[in-house]
Design a protein around this motif. Structure first.
Motif, mmCIF file in Angstrom:
data_model
loop_
_atom_site.group_PDB
_atom_site.id
_atom_site.type_symbol
_atom_site.label_atom_id
_atom_site.label_comp_id
_atom_site.label_asym_id
_atom_site.label_seq_id
_atom_site.Cartn_x
_atom_site.Cartn_y
_atom_site.Cartn_z
ATOM 1 N N THR A 50 0.829 -1.208 0.000
ATOM 2 C CA THR A 50 0.000 0.000 0.000
ATOM 3 C C THR A 50 0.862 1.255 0.000
ATOM 4 O OG1 THR A 50 -1.805 -1.150 1.130
ATOM 5 C CG2 THR A 50 -1.790 1.248 1.273
ATOM 6 N N ALA A 51 1.893 1.257 0.849
ATOM 7 C CA ALA A 51 2.782 2.417 0.918
ATOM 8 C C ALA A 51 3.478 2.652 -0.415
ATOM 9 C CB ALA A 51 3.812 2.223 2.031
ATOM 10 N N ARG A 52 3.887 1.592 -1.070
ATOM 11 C CA ARG A 52 4.546 1.732 -2.368
ATOM 12 C C ARG A 52 3.569 2.287 -3.418
ATOM 13 N NH1 ARG A 52 8.427 -3.696 -2.793
ATOM 14 N NH2 ARG A 52 10.170 -2.809 -1.601
ATOM 15 N N HIS A 53 2.338 1.831 -3.347
ATOM 16 C CA HIS A 53 1.345 2.336 -4.292
ATOM 17 C C HIS A 53 1.096 3.830 -4.079
ATOM 18 C CE1 HIS A 53 -2.325 2.724 -6.656
ATOM 19 N NE2 HIS A 53 -2.878 3.292 -5.591
ATOM 20 N N VAL A 54 0.956 4.231 -2.825
ATOM 21 C CA VAL A 54 0.629 5.626 -2.517
ATOM 22 C C VAL A 54 1.755 6.568 -2.927
ATOM 23 C CG1 VAL A 54 0.146 7.262 -0.645
ATOM 24 C CG2 VAL A 54 -0.906 4.998 -0.626
ATOM 25 N N THR A 55 2.985 6.172 -2.632
ATOM 26 C CA THR A 55 4.118 7.085 -2.823
ATOM 27 C C THR A 55 4.821 6.910 -4.171
ATOM 28 O OG1 THR A 55 5.685 5.520 -1.823
ATOM 29 C CG2 THR A 55 4.546 7.065 -0.331
ATOM 30 N N GLY A 56 4.630 5.774 -4.817
ATOM 31 C CA GLY A 56 5.371 5.503 -6.044
ATOM 32 C C GLY A 56 6.837 5.221 -5.794
ATOM 33 N N LYS A 57 7.195 4.924 -4.529
ATOM 34 C CA LYS A 57 8.586 4.634 -4.154
ATOM 35 C C LYS A 57 8.673 3.217 -3.591
ATOM 36 C CE LYS A 57 8.603 8.565 -1.715
ATOM 37 N NZ LYS A 57 9.038 9.737 -0.927
ATOM 38 N N ARG A 58 9.883 2.626 -3.615
ATOM 39 C CA ARG A 58 10.049 1.229 -3.215
ATOM 40 C C ARG A 58 10.690 1.060 -1.851
ATOM 41 N NH1 ARG A 58 9.347 -2.344 -7.292
ATOM 42 N NH2 ARG A 58 10.482 -3.947 -6.129
ATOM 43 N N LYS A 59 11.554 1.971 -1.458
ATOM 44 C CA LYS A 59 12.411 1.763 -0.282
ATOM 45 C C LYS A 59 11.599 1.828 1.013
ATOM 46 C CE LYS A 59 16.538 3.367 -0.680
ATOM 47 N NZ LYS A 59 17.722 4.261 -0.720
ATOM 48 N N ILE A 60 11.928 0.927 1.953
ATOM 49 C CA ILE A 60 11.279 0.865 3.266
ATOM 50 C C ILE A 60 12.360 0.922 4.338
ATOM 51 C CG2 ILE A 60 9.739 -0.436 4.783
ATOM 52 C CD1 ILE A 60 8.340 0.327 2.208
ATOM 53 N N VAL A 61 12.136 1.699 5.372
ATOM 54 C CA VAL A 61 13.074 1.800 6.492
ATOM 55 C C VAL A 61 12.473 1.103 7.706
ATOM 56 C CG1 VAL A 61 14.270 3.358 8.084
ATOM 57 C CG2 VAL A 61 14.066 3.962 5.660
ATOM 58 N N SER A 62 13.280 0.245 8.331
ATOM 59 C CA SER A 62 12.907 -0.384 9.605
ATOM 60 C C SER A 62 14.117 -0.303 10.523
ATOM 61 C CB SER A 62 12.485 -1.837 9.384
ATOM 62 O OG SER A 62 13.534 -2.596 8.797
ATOM 63 N N ILE A 63 13.973 -0.770 11.750
ATOM 64 C CA ILE A 63 15.098 -0.676 12.674
ATOM 65 C C ILE A 63 15.953 -1.938 12.612
ATOM 66 C CG2 ILE A 63 13.852 0.862 14.232
ATOM 67 C CD1 ILE A 63 13.814 -1.648 16.191
ATOM 68 N N THR A 64 17.211 -1.788 12.974
ATOM 69 C CA THR A 64 18.098 -2.933 13.132
ATOM 70 C C THR A 64 17.507 -3.853 14.203
ATOM 71 O OG1 THR A 64 19.962 -1.491 12.616
ATOM 72 C CG2 THR A 64 20.473 -3.616 13.641
ATOM 73 N N LYS A 65 17.526 -5.152 13.949
ATOM 74 C CA LYS A 65 16.931 -6.160 14.842
ATOM 75 C C LYS A 65 15.409 -6.076 14.855
ATOM 76 C CE LYS A 65 20.941 -7.724 16.362
ATOM 77 N NZ LYS A 65 21.436 -9.077 16.037
ATOM 78 N N ALA A 66 14.844 -5.517 13.808
ATOM 79 C CA ALA A 66 13.377 -5.482 13.711
ATOM 80 C C ALA A 66 12.836 -6.876 13.463
ATOM 81 C CB ALA A 66 12.952 -4.557 12.587
ATOM 82 N N TYR A 67 11.560 -7.034 13.727
ATOM 83 C CA TYR A 67 10.856 -8.264 13.348
ATOM 84 C C TYR A 67 9.434 -7.879 12.969
ATOM 85 C CZ TYR A 67 8.684 -12.792 13.271
ATOM 86 O OH TYR A 67 7.998 -13.900 12.863
ATOM 87 N N HIS A 68 9.061 -8.219 11.735
ATOM 88 C CA HIS A 68 7.715 -7.894 11.254
ATOM 89 C C HIS A 68 7.063 -9.073 10.545
ATOM 90 C CE1 HIS A 68 8.149 -3.615 12.223
ATOM 91 N NE2 HIS A 68 9.373 -3.697 11.737
ATOM 92 N N GLY A 69 7.567 -10.290 10.790
ATOM 93 C CA GLY A 69 6.962 -11.459 10.174
ATOM 94 C C GLY A 69 7.877 -12.104 9.154
#
Length: 429
Positions: A132-151
């Motif tokens: 969804t975020a990529r569709h809205v912004t037309g951009k690909r890059k995503i930032v998360s934190i080091t040692k993140a866990y999102h599935g």
């Protein structure tokens, strides 16, 4: 013989052997080697029973899946009643249960939220948020934190630690940028190029051991997102549904996210369910092409009825009061235990009943986990920081059971401390 009607096993040993043969040999052997040969049988409330009959108080809750307890009677009744009329439904068509839960979720979320997109699990929900975020912004890059866990699904696994992404060739540093938690300078540096679609943050990072955000950190990340044209995705899979003492942990930081991911507890532990709640700005693809994401099991009607009851229970004023009461009770008790073992039990990270207990040994939480297991409590170490024990009591916990948990933890910390002291030659690191 353990006969369960649909299947039977001669012994727990047979289950463990067949789990290695037919299911997951690595995970099964890990727990055997850890001295936690748990095969869960009967369960109710905040109790698990091993096949051997051993009773455990559950303060792991499968990441908050069992916030309301195992087989909560109100949820069991809701599921039983709806099965007289519904099944999972057809994901293509409007649905009574799906629509009712979507309305309830939008009303329960921050006021900028507008639409609900359904998934069958948290990882899939994160994937939906990223797409969804990529569709809205037309951009690909995503930032998360080091040692993140999102599935662990296709896109979500790239957000997390290399341990989980590299094994499946999903590490993509060109698309998934990791920055240290609580480091605003690093966050701004990652966003300054204006090529980031979204920042995704667990409000309190669970698998990293629940380090708490610095005062103002999340609010400032949101401001940076607005400055550099990125969206803010709040991952509330483990911190939502009253675990922090409020419905959503992010609202305690005065942040309205663009997308909010909900999982685990919304299922009540009864039927798989997860979802993304989005702002009107992020809802555009639902009108442009409503078939752009499809999930056969996402928003299954049986799960939606359970989810409705979960939301209703969490919104009861007495539940909010109870969370605040037991959080205070447990917090004071933990501080007393820490004062008895300050050289080993060195930190308490707490926001409501989201808790991480920090020990002064690289694998201290593993030792405390085993000692707790032997003493009738199930909690789990933090995968990405084994110094920290994930300690996640349920939001309907009886105060008397809180006291029992504290008593058992006191014993377990003492046992683990002695074991660690023996390993390092008579002193605790």
């Amino acid at each position: 013989m353990h006969d369960y009607g649909f299947f039977s096993f001669a012994s727990k040993g047979e289950v463990l052997d067949k789990a290695k043969a037919y299911w997951n040999p690595g995970k099964t052997q890990h727990w055997i080697d850890s001295g936690v040969d748990l095969v869960t049988d009967r369960r109710e409330g905040y109790f698990l029973h091993d096949m051997s009959g051993k009773r455990l108080i559950d303060v792991h809750l499968n990441g908050g899946t069992y916030n309301l307890g195992h087989r909560n009677p109100e949820l069991v009744e809701a599921l039983r009643a709806v099965m007289e009329r519904f099944d999972i439904g057809n994901h293509h068509f409007p649905s009574l249960a799906r629509t009712a839960l979507a309305e309830a979720l939008v009303k329960a979320c921050p006021p900028n939220m507008s639409k609900v997109i359904y998934a069958s699990g948290g990882g899939e929900a994160v994937d939906i948020a990223l797409k969804t975020a990529r569709h809205v912004t037309g951009k690909r890059k995503i930032v998360s934190i080091t040692k993140a866990y999102h599935g662990h699904t296709g896109l979500a696994v790239g957000l997390g630690d290399d341990r989980f992404s590299k094994i499946f060739l999903a590490d993509r540093p060109d698309e998934f940028v990791h920055v240290p938690f609580n480091d605003l300078a690093a966050m701004e540096a990652a966003l300054r190029g204006r090529d980031v679609a979204a920042v995704i943050l667990e409000t309190i990072p669970a698998t990293y051991g629940f380090p708490l955000p610095n005062p103002g950190y999340l609010r400032e990340v949101k401001r940076l997102c607005e400055t550099y044209d990125a969206l803010y995705i709040a991952d509330e899979v483990q911190t939502g549904l009253m675990r922090t003492g409020e419905m959503w942990g992010i609202t305690k930081h005065d942040v309205e996210p663009d997308l909010l991911v909900i999982g685990k507890g919304i299922s009540g532990g009864m039927y798989p369910l997860a979802c993304v709640v989005v702002s009107e700005r992020c809802a555009g693809w639902l009108t442009k092409d409503g078939f752009a994401h499809m999930s056969t099991m996402g928003g299954a009607e049986l799960g939606c009825v359970v989810g409705l009851k979960v939301i209703e229970i969490c919104q009861r004023p007495e539940v909010r009061s109870m969370v605040h009461y037991i959080a205070d009770l447990l917090g004071r008790g933990l501080a007393e235990i820490q004062a008895r073992y300050p050289d080993f039990f060195v930190g308490i990270r707490q926001d409501g009943v989201v808790m991480g207990l920090e020990f002064d040994h690289p694998r201290g939480a593993n030792y405390v986990m085993k000692a707790l297991y032997d003493n009738g409590v199930w909690a789990i170490f933090s995968t990405l920081d084994p110094r920290v024990l994930q300690f996640k009591p349920g939001i309907l916990l009886d105060p008397r059971l809180c006291e029992e948990i504290l008593d058992r933890l006191d014993v377990a910390v003492a046992v683990a401390r002695r074991e660690v002291a023996g390993l390092v030659g008579g002193g605790v690191r």
